[in-house]
Structure formats: C-alpha cells, structure tokens
Enzyme design. Structure first.
Site, mmCIF file in Angstrom:
data_model
loop_
_atom_site.group_PDB
_atom_site.id
_atom_site.type_symbol
_atom_site.label_atom_id
_atom_site.label_comp_id
_atom_site.label_asym_id
_atom_site.label_seq_id
_atom_site.Cartn_x
_atom_site.Cartn_y
_atom_site.Cartn_z
ATOM 1 N N ASP A 27 0.827 -1.201 0.000
ATOM 2 C CA ASP A 27 0.000 0.000 0.000
ATOM 3 C C ASP A 27 0.862 1.251 0.000
ATOM 4 O O ASP A 27 0.499 2.267 -0.584
ATOM 5 C CB ASP A 27 -0.934 0.001 1.207
ATOM 6 C CG ASP A 27 -0.172 -0.099 2.531
ATOM 7 O OD1 ASP A 27 0.871 -0.781 2.565
ATOM 8 O OD2 ASP A 27 -0.634 0.479 3.528
ATOM 9 N N ARG B 21 5.682 4.060 5.851
ATOM 10 C CA ARG B 21 5.270 4.034 7.249
ATOM 11 C C ARG B 21 5.295 2.601 7.797
ATOM 12 O O ARG B 21 5.731 1.664 7.127
ATOM 13 C CB ARG B 21 3.888 4.660 7.408
ATOM 14 C CG ARG B 21 2.739 3.868 6.811
ATOM 15 C CD ARG B 21 1.451 4.670 6.902
ATOM 16 N NE ARG B 21 0.304 3.951 6.351
ATOM 17 C CZ ARG B 21 -0.746 4.546 5.800
ATOM 18 N NH1 ARG B 21 -0.789 5.861 5.714
ATOM 19 N NH2 ARG B 21 -1.759 3.830 5.338
ATOM 20 N N ASP B 22 4.796 2.419 8.987
ATOM 21 C CA ASP B 22 4.834 1.114 9.654
ATOM 22 C C ASP B 22 3.692 0.230 9.152
ATOM 23 O O ASP B 22 2.864 -0.250 9.911
ATOM 24 C CB ASP B 22 4.742 1.297 11.176
ATOM 25 C CG ASP B 22 3.531 2.101 11.612
ATOM 26 O OD1 ASP B 22 2.808 2.637 10.737
ATOM 27 O OD2 ASP B 22 3.301 2.192 12.829
ATOM 28 N N GLU B 23 3.694 0.014 7.831
ATOM 29 C CA GLU B 23 2.650 -0.806 7.204
ATOM 30 C C GLU B 23 3.287 -1.584 6.063
ATOM 31 O O GLU B 23 3.711 -2.712 6.234
ATOM 32 C CB GLU B 23 1.492 0.090 6.725
ATOM 33 C CG GLU B 23 0.228 -0.687 6.460
ATOM 34 C CD GLU B 23 -0.981 0.242 6.356
ATOM 35 O OE1 GLU B 23 -2.053 -0.272 6.016
ATOM 36 O OE2 GLU B 23 -0.857 1.464 6.607
ATOM 37 N N ASP C 46 -6.362 -2.776 -2.768
ATOM 38 C CA ASP C 46 -5.555 -1.895 -3.600
ATOM 39 C C ASP C 46 -5.092 -2.642 -4.851
ATOM 40 O O ASP C 46 -5.122 -2.105 -5.965
ATOM 41 C CB ASP C 46 -4.331 -1.391 -2.825
ATOM 42 C CG ASP C 46 -4.685 -0.711 -1.517
ATOM 43 O OD1 ASP C 46 -5.517 -1.246 -0.774
ATOM 44 O OD2 ASP C 46 -4.103 0.345 -1.219
ATOM 45 N N TRP D 12 -11.948 -6.298 -1.345
ATOM 46 C CA TRP D 12 -10.586 -6.714 -0.975
ATOM 47 C C TRP D 12 -10.402 -8.199 -1.304
ATOM 48 O O TRP D 12 -9.518 -8.570 -2.076
ATOM 49 C CB TRP D 12 -10.333 -6.433 0.500
ATOM 50 C CG TRP D 12 -9.760 -5.079 0.758
ATOM 51 C CD1 TRP D 12 -8.497 -4.784 1.179
ATOM 52 C CD2 TRP D 12 -10.421 -3.812 0.621
ATOM 53 N NE1 TRP D 12 -8.323 -3.423 1.291
ATOM 54 C CE2 TRP D 12 -9.485 -2.798 0.952
ATOM 55 C CE3 TRP D 12 -11.696 -3.429 0.217
ATOM 56 C CZ2 TRP D 12 -9.793 -1.446 0.902
ATOM 57 C CZ3 TRP D 12 -12.008 -2.074 0.168
ATOM 58 C CH2 TRP D 12 -11.076 -1.104 0.510
ATOM 59 N N GLU E 26 -2.527 8.941 -0.727
ATOM 60 C CA GLU E 26 -3.582 8.174 -0.085
ATOM 61 C C GLU E 26 -4.884 8.965 -0.028
ATOM 62 O O GLU E 26 -5.972 8.418 -0.174
ATOM 63 C CB GLU E 26 -3.144 7.774 1.318
ATOM 64 C CG GLU E 26 -4.117 6.883 2.042
ATOM 65 C CD GLU E 26 -3.542 6.363 3.349
ATOM 66 O OE1 GLU E 26 -4.067 5.356 3.861
ATOM 67 O OE2 GLU E 26 -2.561 6.955 3.850
ATOM 68 N N HIS F 285 0.765 6.156 -2.461
ATOM 69 C CA HIS F 285 -0.301 5.166 -2.364
ATOM 70 C C HIS F 285 -0.904 5.024 -3.760
ATOM 71 O O HIS F 285 -1.539 5.945 -4.252
ATOM 72 C CB HIS F 285 -1.374 5.669 -1.385
ATOM 73 C CG HIS F 285 -1.676 4.744 -0.274
ATOM 74 N ND1 HIS F 285 -0.859 4.598 0.812
ATOM 75 C CD2 HIS F 285 -2.719 3.919 -0.059
ATOM 76 C CE1 HIS F 285 -1.395 3.731 1.661
ATOM 77 N NE2 HIS F 285 -2.527 3.296 1.145
#
Length: 861
Positions: A468, A472-474, A481, A533, A736, A757
């Site tokens: 995604d 960041r912490d992802e 997506d 999803w 995003e 994103h």
C-alpha cells in the site's frame, strides 16, 4: 522456406524477459511475437521443439494449426530439476512462408525439497527480542577446474551473497517475502565466472527482512526469532565429475559492522567494525564461531524457485537541490518520491562520528523534514565513521528500504570534515525489476505529471509484493488496492510473473472456508472476506490472463477463485453479501455506500470471472454453474438495491458506478441509472466523492454508458477532490488522500496520510482504453479495438502498449480542424476501428493488422 518476409522474436518462458535463465515451472508457458513488413501478416501454424543441451528431444509440439503465440503450455512429461535445455519455434504465416526462430536457452532449478542436501544455519549470539547485529557466514573450500556452477540460495530473512570477494548479484531484499511457514522462496544463480581452480570462499550477510523484523503493529518475529541461511553450490568439473558444497557443518559465523537492520526502522552501520577480506580466501576467521546447524532442507516447508524477477536497484537520482535550514539542518531534495535508500560518497569526518540519515516525503513550511506520517516507523539509518579525518567515507543502505523524497543528514557537519556541498549523495531506487510496457504523453502538462505519478506510485510500491505504501509502519500487500489497480499495473509494466507470485501468496492465505485475507502475505489473521478486498482472488487472475493470454495463471488459481465464490454464496443472505470491513475506503460521499452493495456487486464480478475462467480451462460444467450464479446474484442485487423507479439505492457515485461498470443492471435500467450518475457528478461540481473502490470504476462506468464527456470533466478537474488537485499541490506520486497536503491548509491526519499510495492511479486504465483508444478485447492483445474518444483540451495524445504480440500504438492530434489518428497493431493480431462520435472517416470496422494514418473530418464542418 518460401520467403522470409517476417521474423520470429521476443521469445519468452513464463512471461519473463529475455535473458531470464531459470524457469520456475515444471510445465512452462512459451510465447513469441512476429515482426513483418507485410500488412495483415498472420500466423497459420507453429511448431515448438525443446531439446536438452546434449540434443535429446524433450518435447516436439508437432505442427499446430493456430494463430495463438502467447501462453503456449508445455505438452510433454513434466520437466525435472536441473534440466538444461534450448527451445525454438518454427512459424508458418498465412502466405505459406516458414521462419525458424533463434534458439533460446533455459534451465530448471530444484523442484523438490529432496533435491536439497543443504542444512539451515544460523547465528546464536543475538537477542531475538530486539533488532540485533547482522550475522556473516563464510566457508572456504577447494575446487578443481570448473566447467559449470549453480548456486541455490534460500533464506528465512534476506541475504547478500559473496564469492571470492565479489557480490553474487545486484538483487536486494532477496529472496523476498512469503508465508515462511508454508513456502520459502529461493533464488538460482550461475556463478561459474566467480569461481576458480583452487581455494574459494562462499559467504553471506543475513538480515531479519520480513521474517523477523517489526511488521504492522510493532510485532517482531512473526515467522521466527532469527534469520537462517540455506545454500547449495553445485559444481560440474571439466573432467566430468561433480561436487556439492552446502550450508551445514563447518561454517563459520560472526557479526560485523551492521549492528541492526529493520524493515521499518532502518539500519545501523559502524564502519569501524568492518572486516576487510571476510568474503575471500585467507581471511583469519579463528575468532568466529561455528554456525548453528538446523534442519535439513528436505524437511522444510516447500522450497520454491522464485517465479518473478527480484527486487533490484533500478535507478539512481541525483539531488535537485541542497537545503540548509535555519537550524543548520542539511537536507537533500531528489525531486521525486521514491522507494529505496541512500548512497553517500566523498564524506570526511573524525573517527567514530555518528552520522544520522533521516528520510521524509515532504518538508514543513519552515523547510524542516516532515515524517510524522511514518507513524511508529523510525525510518532512519545510522552510520559511524572510521579512520582519520582525511579518509573518504562511504555508506549505502543495503538491507532495508525507505519511502522518501528528502534526506536529512546530521553529524558530520560538526566534525571538522569537508563541507556538505562536497559530499556525493545519491538516492538509489529499488523495486521489483519490471519491464516498462506502456507509455503516454499528451499536450496537457499536468496530465503528463499525473501519468508520471501513477507510474512512480507503481514502481515504489511493487516491491516484492504490491504494498500500500513504502514508508510508514505498514508496507503490506493489501488485496483491495491490488485488485483495483491490477489493470493499470498490467498496462504500465510487465507484471504477469509478479502477480503470479502474489497470487501464490494469496492461495497460501486462503482459509479452509474459502475466504480471503485483506493483506497478503497474511500476517493479521483477521478481516477475511472483505468486499472488494477479498475479490482480488477472482479479479486479479482474470485481469492478468486478459493482459498476457497465459492460461497458467487461471490453472494455478481456479480453485482459489471457485472456493472464494462458493464462500460468498454460502455466507450470503439470499445472495446479498453481509456487512464487511473497509467499504469504499476513504470515500467523501455524504451518504455511505453500504458494504452490502459493494460486496454484492463484486459477488457478481467474481462469479462472472470464475465462470469465464472455467470456460477457458474447458471446465464446461463449472462454467455453466458460475455463469448462472452470476445471473442469480444480478437479479438479487436488482431486487434488493433498485427502488420503485428502477434506480440504484442508496444512490451514491460508487454504487451507481459498480452497477453500471459490472453490467449488473438490466438493459432497460442502464440509461436511467447512467443519467443519474451523470447528474450526481455534474451537481457535485464535476467532482467525484468516491473512495478506493468507487474511484477506479467511476470513469469507466461513465464512458461505457454514453457519458464520456463527464468522465473527462473528472479527469481534467483541478479543484479538490481530483487527480490534478494533488498535482497542483506538488505531488510526484499518487497520494492516499486527495488532500494529504494542501498549500493552503498543510498536512492531513498523520495516522493515515501516505504520500505514495497507488490505488487512485487506477484511472490510467480508463485513459488507455478511452482517451488513447487502445482496448485489448482478446487475451494477450490478440484482438485490438481502437476506439479513441478524443478530448481536444489534451491537444494531442501519443500512447503505446507492448503486448505479448508486439507493440500497439495510438496517437492522435488536431491539425487544421482535422483529427489525425495514427494507429498501429503488430503482426498476427486482429484489428477493429471505431470512429469517435462527431467525426467522419472512410476507414473503420475490421482491418488487417498493420499501421494506418487516418484523417477524420468533423461532422460540424
């Protein structure tokens, strides 16, 4: 051979680019294309011949009367491990000319765990509860004169491989990410040129990678507590004998200058701890310890050859400006938001000086670095200098990646070293190495920037999996997506093998009941079956099949598709999907589009695609069943979500877009609902209010329902919310949120505010089909419909798409009131041309493949 009027080129196996040596399939797919100066050249028949390097025939397809040249499946006994082979294809065209291609070499790696004699090794001196120093491994051995050598390398973690003082490859973050408890990828290398007669040294540096780094939720060790290494070097000698060198007993290990490396937090490197020559012969490793020997590879989860091209360094960017803030902070601006790391050269500083390297996507108003949107991800590298002040220092990020445009370097400027202006600071772009296949340029500068943003968003996030975001912490493989962007992805780049790997991960994450996780690989273990999803399980295989024409993607994933659709049927109420997570994520509509509407619309789509896949695969009973199921769900949707006037209710842009684009509505209801969607967009100031799900479907729904002009108004809109609004705010990637940053109001909510994103970039698929007019109507681009719908505000359009059959082009421009339209279709394709509304032309309908320059005259002249 009558007359060589054409050539056979672009030979591929499993869709990989030319030069890809190792084939990851027992039953690979073969593809080629034709180049011809004769318009209308079509393939009449082909014959594939595959032999081993000794000349033994492995497969002869025989003469096949067919004009298909993409995704031809292997038709003999499954290939065995370590097969070395050559293949070529002879093609006869429709004029009776026969041409034989050049030979193409490939070999197979190790298909069975039993092919491995190596054992896992690891370093036992670290505390697994926190990021720890990276272990180095080495082994010296002696060889006779080498004829051929292959190195097979797996890792629970990521590795960098060395032989005799040289790095083995340019791969990064290898071998990648999978559900390590179910399957472990490995890579194969031809290392013949790196070995020599006599003493040799094989070494590796191993990092936590996705195996034991922090991942979402600041959880470490999701798959295991420490990284492990698996190596098998197979050597063939000139004298006909062979030898195998494996990881296992008598390997030495120690830690070195890498004190930490983490996916989210960055890495720590102390140059004072470097060990020159550690990867070469004669190094004194007496103070190193014996590596711990673990299980034999034959007892591991499935060891699988990587089926796609790895992550690699793909580009270097020089800074466009150097900034010294009022607080004497040093910041380099590379002009483009990327994924990757940094390379520093020509820095001088005192011994032991700590250099801190911080990354950010944006700057604050005062010019300082902004990275609050990284949340808990530290995303900082630390480098400690070595030696005397006059020694030139160097550092490069190796075992992690960052999302950034700006880099702030602290420390050396206060150490008495050379000025920062003398440092050579380079941004290194890393991502999965994907061939560029699409191009677009028009006469509207902001739309060109938007296209670049779409492509950069894909590059930066297609790093091993479709993440995604890269910062960041992802950085997770969100399925929603991926499915909304899959069509655009396949236009921009060759993503067939990439999605083949991702869909393998998806199959590993599918639960016994058939539901699909929301992130793949599945680390959350919750939010299964979410509308739009989870539908990636059906949408992505079908989309990839249509893009590349290879049935392999359907064969491998049909059971997943079928089980997902069956799960929806069994967990629905009268075929209406229940409420699930996410909905139309980040939608701006005042009326929420219920996830029941989204889920039921996607139920239709998934059942449709599953039925079509069954038909392609010759599963006639299943094809009939899922086609009928799709019709039943359509009727259920209309019964539940159409009001007494036959209009979709609740009437949101997203709900209407899905109903129209997915062909859910009866023909007699389409016009009224299309008019309603057009009216809603118009009364909203020609602005969208859709989220991740609706946005990718909105423009196709409008253009496909007779309201293309309204879709163009959305495309050209510059006020918030719109694609060009973020361009006007300085975006160099997709964001995003439409307003992740505004010049007027500054930054949005830091909790969900990525500046990289890709999901909203799905609009490029609509641009290619409707603005450019390139529409692949048969798998792999076998049939091409040219149907441009020009908007004169763009001035001109130049576009191209490289398909498995060759390059397709569509360029148009306005000259003296006439529309000049150049189209080109490769040999062995079928072509149709639709003249846009408002224009006249003598040429239209079905045409032989080739190039045409059409002159269209306005009907209003």
């Amino acid at each position: 051979m009558k007359n060589q009027s054409f050539s056979v080129c672009n030979l591929r196996i499993d869709g990989l680019p030319a030069g890809a040596m190792f084939c990851a399939s027992r039953r690979p797919s073969f593809s080629w294309s034709l180049e011809s100066s004769r318009p209308g050249t079509m393939q009449k028949s082909y014959q594939i011949a595959v032999s081993d390097v000794q000349g033994k025939l492995l497969w002869d397809s025989g003469v096949i009367e067919s004009d298909i040249s993409a995704g031809i499946r292997w038709g003999a006994k499954e290939l065995e491990s370590r097969t070395r082979a050559v293949w070529q294809v002879s093609v006869t065209d429709d004029a009776g000319n026969c041409v034989v291609s050049e030979k193409s070499y490939f070999e197979t790696p190790l298909f069975n765990n039993s092919d491995w004699s190596a054992k896992w090794i690891w370093f036992d001196g670290n505390n697994p509860s926190a990021p720890a120093p990276l272990p180095y491994f080495r082994k010296e051995f002696s060889l006779k004169k080498v004829l051929r050598a292959r190195l097979y390398a797996g890792c629970r973690g990521i590795f960098e491989l060395h032989i005799n003082g040289n790095t083995v490859s340019k791969d990064r973050m290898a071998p990648g990410w999978s559900d390590f408890n179910k399957r472990i990828q490995y890579l194969s290398y031809d290392v013949t040129g790196l070995l020599k007669e006599g003493n040799n040294t094989l070494g590796a540096i191993v990092a936590d990678g996705w195996y034991s780094s922090y991942l979402s939720g600041r959880r470490r060790n999701i798959y295991g507590e420490h990284p492990e290494l698996l190596l098998q070097l197979e050597v063939a000698y000139d004298d006909g004998t062979t030898e195998v060198v494996t990881s296992g007993e008598n390997w030495r290990t120690a830690t070195g200058p890498y004190l930490r490396s983490d996916i989210y937090d960055g890495e720590v490197y102390d140059a004072r701890l470097e060990m020159p020559g550690w990867d070469d012969c004669g190094f004194d490793d007496s103070k190193w310890r014996e590596a711990i020997v673990g299980e034999c590879a034959c007892k591991s989860p499935a060891l699988v050859p990587k089926c796609c091209v790895p992550v690699r360094e793909n580009m270097e960017l020089k800074p466009v400006s150097f900034i010294r803030t009022k607080n004497n902070e040093l910041i380099w601006d590379f002009g483009q938001n990327i994924s990757g790391g940094i390379r520093i050269r020509n820095m001088r500083a005192y011994n032991g000086r700590l250099v801190t390297i911080k990354y950010g996507e944006m700057l604050n108003r005062d010019g300082s670095l902004y990275n609050q949107n990284f949340r808990s991800a530290l995303s900082t590298d630390f480098y400690t200098t070595k030696g005397k002040q006059d020694i030139t220092q160097g550092y490069e990020t190796r075992f992690t990646f960052h999302g950034f445009r700006y880099v702030q370097i602290d420390g050396p400027q206060f150490s008495g070293g050379n000025p920062a202006e003398e440092w050579e600071v380079t941004a290194v772009v890393i991502h999965s190495e994907l061939e560029t296949t699409g191009s677009f340029k028009c006469g509207h500068a902001k739309l060109n920037r938007l296209y670049q943003n779409v492509c950069w968003g894909q590059r930066d996030n297609f790093l091993e999996i479709p993440t995604d975001c890269p910062q960041r912490d992802e950085r997770l493989g969100w399925t929603g997506d991926a499915q909304i962007f899959c069509g655009t992805a396949a236009i921009n780049m060759n993503v067939g093998p990439f999605f083949r790997k991702y869909l393998t991960d998806m199959r590993d994450g599918q639960r016994d009941d058939g539901s699909i996780p929301s992130v793949v690989p599945d680390i959350f273990k919750y939010t299964y079956g979410a509308a739009a999803w989870a539908d990636a399980a059906a949408v992505c295989p079908w989309t990839i099949y249509m893009a590349y024409g290879d049935k392999q993607i359907l064969e491998e994933n049909f059971e997943m598709m079928r089980r997902w659709v069956d799960y929806q049927r069994e967990s629905s109420n009268d075929l209406i999907r229940p409420e699930t997570s996410f909905g139309d994520w980040l939608a701006l509509s005042k009326i929420t589009t219920p996830s029941e509407v989204i889920g039921t619309a996607y139920f239709v789509r998934s059942a449709d695609f599953t039925g079509k896949a069954a038909e392609v695969l010759g599963k006639n009973a299943e094809a009939g069943y899922y086609r009928e199921l799709a019709e039943q769900v359509r009727r259920a949707f209309c019964k539940k979500f159409l009001d007494e006037n036959g209009l979709v209710s609740p009437a949101t842009q997203t709900a209407l877009a899905l109903a129209l684009h997915f062909n859910i509505l009866p023909e007699e209801r389409r016009r009224a609902n299309a008019e309603l969607l057009d009216k809603m967009v118009r009364e909203n100031g020609n602005k969208l209010d859709t989220g991740f799900v609706g946005t990718g479907n909105l423009n196709p729904a409008l253009s496909g329902s007779g309201f293309h002009k309204r879709a163009c108004e959305l495309y050209l809109q510059e006020e918030y919310p719109s694609w060009l609004f973020s361009v006007n705010q300085g975006a160099t990637t997709m964001w995003e949120r439409w307003n992740s940053y505004t010049v007027k109001d500054g930054f949005g909510d830091v909790n969900m505010n990525s500046f990289n994103h890709y999901a909203y970039g799905a609009v490029q698929e609509w641009v290619t089909r409707h603005i450019c007019g390139i529409d692949l109507t048969a798998p792999g681009g076998k049939e091409i419909r040219f149907a441009a719908k020009p908007d004169l505000r763009l001035g001109f359009v130049n576009s191209a798409l490289d398909t498995p059959y060759g390059r397709v082009e569509s360029n148009w421009k306005i000259v003296d009131g006439k529309l000049l339209w150049h189209i080109s279709a490769p040999a062995n394709t079928r072509v149709s041309v639709e003249i846009p509304d408002g224009w006249n032309c003598d040429i239209s309908g079905e045409l032989p493949c080739g190039s045409y320059d059409l002159v269209l005259v306005s009907q209003h002249n």
